[in-house]
Design an enzyme around this catalytic site. Sequence first.
Site, PDB file in Angstrom:
ATOM      1  N   GLY A 132      31.099 -46.390  58.180  1.00 27.36           N
ATOM      2  CA  GLY A 132      30.119 -47.155  57.393  1.00 27.36           C
ATOM      3  C   GLY A 132      30.752 -47.627  56.104  1.00 27.36           C
ATOM      4  O   GLY A 132      31.976 -47.773  56.008  1.00 27.36           O
ATOM      5  N   SER A 133      29.917 -47.833  55.106  1.00 28.39           N
ATOM      6  CA  SER A 133      30.418 -48.398  53.854  1.00 28.39           C
ATOM      7  C   SER A 133      31.168 -47.341  53.038  1.00 28.39           C
ATOM      8  O   SER A 133      30.986 -46.131  53.234  1.00 28.39           O
ATOM      9  CB  SER A 133      29.253 -48.921  53.021  1.00 28.39           C
ATOM     10  N   GLY A 152      30.549 -43.258  52.321  1.00 21.33           N
ATOM     11  CA  GLY A 152      31.626 -42.264  52.337  1.00 21.33           C
ATOM     12  C   GLY A 152      31.665 -41.444  51.058  1.00 21.33           C
ATOM     13  O   GLY A 152      31.913 -40.243  51.075  1.00 21.33           O
ATOM     14  N   GLU A 211      35.767 -43.552  58.222  1.00 22.23           N
ATOM     15  CA  GLU A 211      36.205 -44.920  58.551  1.00 22.23           C
ATOM     16  C   GLU A 211      35.267 -45.825  57.779  1.00 22.23           C
ATOM     17  O   GLU A 211      34.164 -46.125  58.221  1.00 22.23           O
ATOM     18  CB  GLU A 211      36.120 -45.122  60.067  1.00 22.23           C
ATOM     19  N   CYS A 260      34.613 -54.001  60.650  1.00 20.38           N
ATOM     20  CA  CYS A 260      35.373 -53.356  59.560  1.00 20.38           C
ATOM     21  C   CYS A 260      36.712 -54.052  59.410  1.00 20.38           C
ATOM     22  O   CYS A 260      37.280 -54.077  58.330  1.00 20.38           O
ATOM     23  CB  CYS A 260      35.667 -51.901  59.864  1.00 20.38           C
TER      24      CYS A 260
HETATM   25  C1  UN1 Z   1      34.708 -51.539  63.376  1.00 21.41           C
HETATM   26  O1  UN1 Z   1      34.562 -52.673  62.993  1.00 21.41           O
HETATM   27  O2  UN1 Z   1      34.050 -50.580  62.919  1.00 21.41           O
HETATM   28  O3  UN1 Z   1      39.755 -53.452  65.787  1.00 21.41           O
HETATM   29  C2  UN1 Z   1      35.602 -51.165  64.470  1.00 21.41           C
HETATM   30  C3  UN1 Z   1      38.622 -53.826  66.042  1.00 21.41           C
HETATM   31  C4  UN1 Z   1      37.765 -53.018  66.986  1.00 21.41           C
HETATM   32  C5  UN1 Z   1      37.043 -51.936  66.280  1.00 21.41           C
HETATM   33  C6  UN1 Z   1      36.370 -52.320  65.032  1.00 21.41           C
HETATM   34  N1  UN1 Z   1      38.572 -52.475  68.022  1.00 21.41           N
HETATM   35  O4  UN1 Z   1      38.173 -54.837  65.552  1.00 21.41           O
END
Ligand code: UN1
Length: 509
Positions: A241-242, A246, A263, A297
Amino acid sequence: MAPTVLSVRDDLLAVLERLGIPAPFTGEGGVPARSPIDGLTIGHLHETTDAEAEAAIGRAAEVFLAWRRVPAPRRGELVRLLGEELRAAKADLGRLVMLETGKILSEGLGEVQEMIDICDFAVGLSRQLHGLTIATERPDHRMMEVWHPLGPCGVITAFNFPVAVWSWNAALALVCGDPVLWKPSEKTPLTALAVQAIAGRALKRFGAEAPEGLLQVLIGGRSLGERLAADPRIPLVSATGSTAMGRQVAPVLAARFARAILELGGNNAAIVAASADLDLALRAVAFAAMGTAGQRCTTLRRLFVQESIYDAFLPRLRTAYASVRIGDPRDPATLVGPLIDLSAADGMARALDEARALGATIQGGERLSDIRGDAAAYLRPALVEMRTQAGPMLRETFAPILYVVPYRELDEAIAAQNAVAAGLSSSIFTRDLSEAEIFLSVAGSDCGIANVNIGPSGAEIGGAFGGEKATGGGREAGSDSWKAYMRRATNTINYGKSLPLAQGVSFEL
Ligand code: UN1
């Protein structure tokens, strides 16, 4: 022309029926389930109560005692069955991901493929949870390192990869001998319930060796996440998440010496060097920046373009931004679907206002409310040309905004790339070997993922996934990420008749 389609609600109910959860909705109250495609609420779901959460954690702690004793390759068999059930459900689950997140169908299906891939990986891993034999300094001794199951694993996931991130954690946790307690995002509870039903089929086929409560789902908000973070029966919490989230979770885990796999945010950059293959770079940048409506992300958010090719590259990028097809993700022609909700659209508007105030040239970013009405957040991806890296460019806005800045020297571009809080993913586009190597070297990108001639998003599961600095430092999925789900024990055995002490210490009675 867009094909005539069912209402989003009917489409969703039909998919749920096919997935075997025909009536998840309560009459009133609870967690609302909605689709960003039209922004409307489909129904409400039962919210896990405090008492239910308490019972679920207790059950996970109990189940652990049995599951840890099942041999790892047998645990792998459960994950093999999970992979089979996911293959069988791929079309429906991929569609449900599309309906609940608004991502396009090929990305919804790709997410389920990522689940299948990690299951395959984990099955192989279930026979390779290797320890070491270590040379000992004492005669007639043997020293070794073994890996044991750790305990119940709490998994907190975000809306943008509502099922894949669970599977990265769950497939590994299961083969490592750990039960899983999953709190999905409040924005995507339906995909979690669907995965629970699919996993239920694998558990049923596997039989009684898998105790009831091995995989549990807790539906609700922030307080549930806080409960998982605080409970001493949960030795590991993996949270996606953000960075703000975290910052809340990490100290709670640290205070009780629990493990964290964090993450968090990314503010990913790419460098387009003078020697880059511009056709390839254009396609990579377009997918990485606009794909998933900028809600990965790993989405590309900052682009540094070498000044000698700026005027050749930018017009092509502007054309791509002007022509990308935005719309209902159920239309196969669509490449960019809606943002998750209106507050994401507000965040995007705020960032663009700040950039405008800094003198940026902005193309796109406008709201398209004629696509599916006022409750849905369809926006044209924004291309923001800045003179230097400043203001909103320094932070992650979870929306399709690509900031572009020209650069002269590679060192300068690498320094600018690294000058943000997050450290998830990064890329360079170049045909110059030495530039590529510098970017990958110790003096290059400071991110957990650094690519050459590939965009920053779309990582395969075989590598360890995660990043440094404000991204949280956690690693999930491939490589040796499994070690976070197990505890290491060093064993020394004396098979002789004397007792030589280490370091030559003498202690004669
Ligand atoms: C995410 O955005 O939380 O590399 C994961 C990627 C994907 C996973 C993204 N396999 O864009």
